[in-house]
Write a protein that holds these residues in place. Structure first.
Motif, mmCIF file in Angstrom:
data_model
loop_
_atom_site.group_PDB
_atom_site.id
_atom_site.type_symbol
_atom_site.label_atom_id
_atom_site.label_comp_id
_atom_site.label_asym_id
_atom_site.label_seq_id
_atom_site.Cartn_x
_atom_site.Cartn_y
_atom_site.Cartn_z
ATOM 1 N N ALA A 134 0.849 -1.205 0.000
ATOM 2 C CA ALA A 134 0.000 0.000 0.000
ATOM 3 C C ALA A 134 0.877 1.244 0.000
ATOM 4 C CB ALA A 134 -0.901 -0.015 1.224
ATOM 5 N N ARG A 135 0.512 2.214 -0.851
ATOM 6 C CA ARG A 135 1.249 3.477 -0.890
ATOM 7 C C ARG A 135 0.296 4.584 -1.304
ATOM 8 N NH1 ARG A 135 0.978 -0.412 -5.068
ATOM 9 N NH2 ARG A 135 1.580 0.443 -7.090
ATOM 10 N N GLU A 136 0.658 5.801 -0.954
ATOM 11 C CA GLU A 136 -0.182 6.952 -1.259
ATOM 12 C C GLU A 136 0.422 7.735 -2.416
ATOM 13 O OE1 GLU A 136 -1.238 11.015 1.015
ATOM 14 O OE2 GLU A 136 -2.004 9.228 2.028
ATOM 15 N N VAL A 137 -0.399 8.003 -3.424
ATOM 16 C CA VAL A 137 0.020 8.793 -4.575
ATOM 17 C C VAL A 137 -1.031 9.865 -4.812
ATOM 18 C CG1 VAL A 137 0.618 8.771 -7.026
ATOM 19 C CG2 VAL A 137 1.109 6.757 -5.613
ATOM 20 N N GLY A 138 -0.640 11.122 -4.739
ATOM 21 C CA GLY A 138 -1.577 12.213 -4.959
ATOM 22 C C GLY A 138 -2.735 12.211 -3.987
ATOM 23 N N GLY A 139 -2.498 11.745 -2.765
ATOM 24 C CA GLY A 139 -3.551 11.706 -1.757
ATOM 25 C C GLY A 139 -4.444 10.471 -1.829
ATOM 26 N N VAL A 140 -4.163 9.565 -2.783
ATOM 27 C CA VAL A 140 -4.973 8.361 -2.980
ATOM 28 C C VAL A 140 -4.156 7.125 -2.596
ATOM 29 C CG1 VAL A 140 -6.301 6.987 -4.621
ATOM 30 C CG2 VAL A 140 -6.203 9.487 -4.869
ATOM 31 N N ARG A 141 -4.771 6.212 -1.873
ATOM 32 C CA ARG A 141 -4.119 4.966 -1.494
ATOM 33 C C ARG A 141 -4.270 3.941 -2.617
ATOM 34 N NH1 ARG A 141 -3.124 2.138 3.579
ATOM 35 N NH2 ARG A 141 -3.367 -0.125 3.352
ATOM 36 N N PHE A 142 -3.131 3.438 -3.090
ATOM 37 C CA PHE A 142 -3.126 2.374 -4.091
ATOM 38 C C PHE A 142 -2.505 1.132 -3.474
ATOM 39 C CE2 PHE A 142 -3.457 6.172 -6.637
ATOM 40 C CZ PHE A 142 -4.343 5.814 -7.641
ATOM 41 N N GLN A 143 -2.952 -0.042 -3.943
ATOM 42 C CA GLN A 143 -2.493 -1.297 -3.380
ATOM 43 C C GLN A 143 -2.250 -2.306 -4.500
ATOM 44 O OE1 GLN A 143 -5.126 -1.082 0.734
ATOM 45 N NE2 GLN A 143 -5.992 -2.191 -0.977
ATOM 46 N N ASP A 144 -1.271 -3.168 -4.289
ATOM 47 C CA ASP A 144 -1.123 -4.340 -5.133
ATOM 48 C C ASP A 144 -1.826 -5.488 -4.413
ATOM 49 O OD1 ASP A 144 0.447 -2.847 -6.898
ATOM 50 O OD2 ASP A 144 2.287 -3.340 -5.808
ATOM 51 N N TYR A 145 -1.988 -6.612 -5.105
ATOM 52 C CA TYR A 145 -2.720 -7.727 -4.503
ATOM 53 C C TYR A 145 -2.064 -9.059 -4.824
ATOM 54 C CZ TYR A 145 -6.516 -4.365 -3.905
ATOM 55 O OH TYR A 145 -7.265 -3.267 -3.548
ATOM 56 N N ILE A 146 -2.149 -9.971 -3.864
ATOM 57 C CA ILE A 146 -1.849 -11.366 -4.119
ATOM 58 C C ILE A 146 -3.187 -12.065 -4.308
ATOM 59 C CG2 ILE A 146 -0.785 -13.474 -3.258
ATOM 60 C CD1 ILE A 146 1.039 -11.744 -1.531
ATOM 61 N N ASN A 147 -3.301 -12.768 -5.422
ATOM 62 C CA ASN A 147 -4.558 -13.374 -5.837
ATOM 63 C C ASN A 147 -4.553 -14.859 -5.475
ATOM 64 O OD1 ASN A 147 -6.987 -12.718 -7.017
ATOM 65 N ND2 ASN A 147 -6.321 -13.140 -9.100
ATOM 66 N N TYR A 148 -5.597 -15.297 -4.747
ATOM 67 C CA TYR A 148 -5.690 -16.695 -4.323
ATOM 68 C C TYR A 148 -7.004 -17.312 -4.822
ATOM 69 C CZ TYR A 148 -2.214 -15.285 -0.759
ATOM 70 O OH TYR A 148 -1.112 -14.799 -0.095
ATOM 71 N N THR A 149 -7.019 -18.643 -4.859
ATOM 72 C CA THR A 149 -8.250 -19.369 -5.107
ATOM 73 C C THR A 149 -8.306 -20.580 -4.184
ATOM 74 O OG1 THR A 149 -9.679 -20.294 -6.827
ATOM 75 C CG2 THR A 149 -7.357 -20.918 -6.895
ATOM 76 N N SER A 150 -9.440 -21.231 -4.171
ATOM 77 C CA SER A 150 -9.619 -22.410 -3.323
ATOM 78 C C SER A 150 -9.964 -23.616 -4.193
ATOM 79 C CB SER A 150 -10.749 -22.178 -2.315
ATOM 80 O OG SER A 150 -11.020 -23.360 -1.581
ATOM 81 N N LYS A 151 -9.375 -24.758 -3.865
ATOM 82 C CA LYS A 151 -9.676 -25.976 -4.604
ATOM 83 C C LYS A 151 -11.061 -26.502 -4.245
ATOM 84 C CE LYS A 151 -4.889 -27.457 -5.275
ATOM 85 N NZ LYS A 151 -3.885 -28.526 -5.008
ATOM 86 N N GLU A 152 -11.522 -26.182 -3.056
ATOM 87 C CA GLU A 152 -12.859 -26.590 -2.648
ATOM 88 C C GLU A 152 -13.805 -25.406 -2.737
ATOM 89 O OE1 GLU A 152 -13.409 -27.246 1.643
ATOM 90 O OE2 GLU A 152 -11.256 -26.851 1.840
#
Length: 261
Positions: free
Chosen positions: A211-229
């Motif tokens: 998470a980081r702030e750019v121009g007063g806006v919070r931007f985030q990267d994501y780790i994407n998960y799924t479930s086998k069940e």
């Protein structure tokens, strides 16, 4: 929800309106308190993420070797995506309130309806996720508070989001659950279900990182998960805590810039 018959009233018109209100609440699937609490949580999250800076803004970033630009002006928007395809052609996609247009090497191309809808949805989806939770107050969004949770020792509110068919876009049948930090009001996790063009269904759980702030806006990267069940979306936090989810991909936004208009 358990339904009970309402007693007859001496004022038929009053009885009608009370019954109508009751049925509307039942159809919505949540109580006024659940809606109100969910709305307050989302409002606090949008403020914590600097959403007020996006009402009139230009946001640019790179995602998977494609350049994105999102211009918003109090409801009017122009989203664009620019990249070079495998044949070396420069593709420029533009999505506006009025519709979608693709140019190839600066020449406008006609698209069949199926591709037009697919490209529009693709551009919109990347912009949507990149600027969450900003869009959670869109008119078609239906919110409900569904409880509390603890993830990695931190306290969260859980809010379920569905969409009205009218104004909800091509994927209005999708369902989301968001985890908002109870103290910091940040959107740290989300889970969602989706349906592919072939009718198959899937689910994802995303953990916000970097998470980081750019121009007063919070931007985030994501780790994407799924479930086998197959799991209910609201249970993904428990599966995540138990280490039962499988990592699918990483969502990284690069070279993010924000300016006013």
């Amino acid at each position: 929800m358990n339904f009970k018959f309402l007693p007859l009233m001496t004022n038929p018109s009053r009885q009608f309106y009370i019954l109508l209100a009751f049925l509307l609440l039942a159809a919505a699937g949540c109580t006024p308190e659940e809606k109100s609490e969910a709305q307050a949580i989302v409002d606090a999250a949008i403020a914590a993420h600097g959403g007020q800076h996006l009402d009139q803004s230009v946001v640019t970033f790179r995602f998977r070797d494609r350049q994105y630009r999102a211009l918003r002006d109090n409801g009017a928007y122009v989203y664009s995506r620019t990249f070079t395809d495998s044949t070396g052609q420069r593709i420029h996609d533009v999505l506006r309130n009025s519709g979608f247009e693709r140019t190839v090497d600066d020449a406008v191309v006609e698209l069949p309806q199926e591709k037009l809808e697919a490209y529009s949805a693709s551009v919109n989806s990347v912009i949507y996720f990149a600027q969450l939770p900003y869009f959670l107050n869109d008119p078609a969004v239906q919110k409900a508070y569904i409880g509390e949770a603890t993830v990695k020792g931190e306290p969260y509110h859980k809010v379920k989001v569905t969409f009205e068919a009218t104004g909800g876009g091509e994927d209005h049948q999708d369902v989301y659950v968001y985890w908002f930090h109870r103290r910091d009001h940040t959107m740290d996790y989300l889970a969602y279900s989706f349906e592919e063009e072939d009718g198959s269904e899937g689910t994802r759980f995303r953990e916000a990182v970097n998470a980081r702030e750019v121009g007063g806006v919070r931007f985030q990267d994501y780790i994407n998960y799924t479930s086998k069940e197959k799991l209910p979306l609201e249970k993904f936090d428990q599966a995540f805590e138990a280490g039962k989810l499988e990592k699918v991909s990483v969502i990284n936004l690069e070279d993010v810039k924000v300016s006013g208009i």
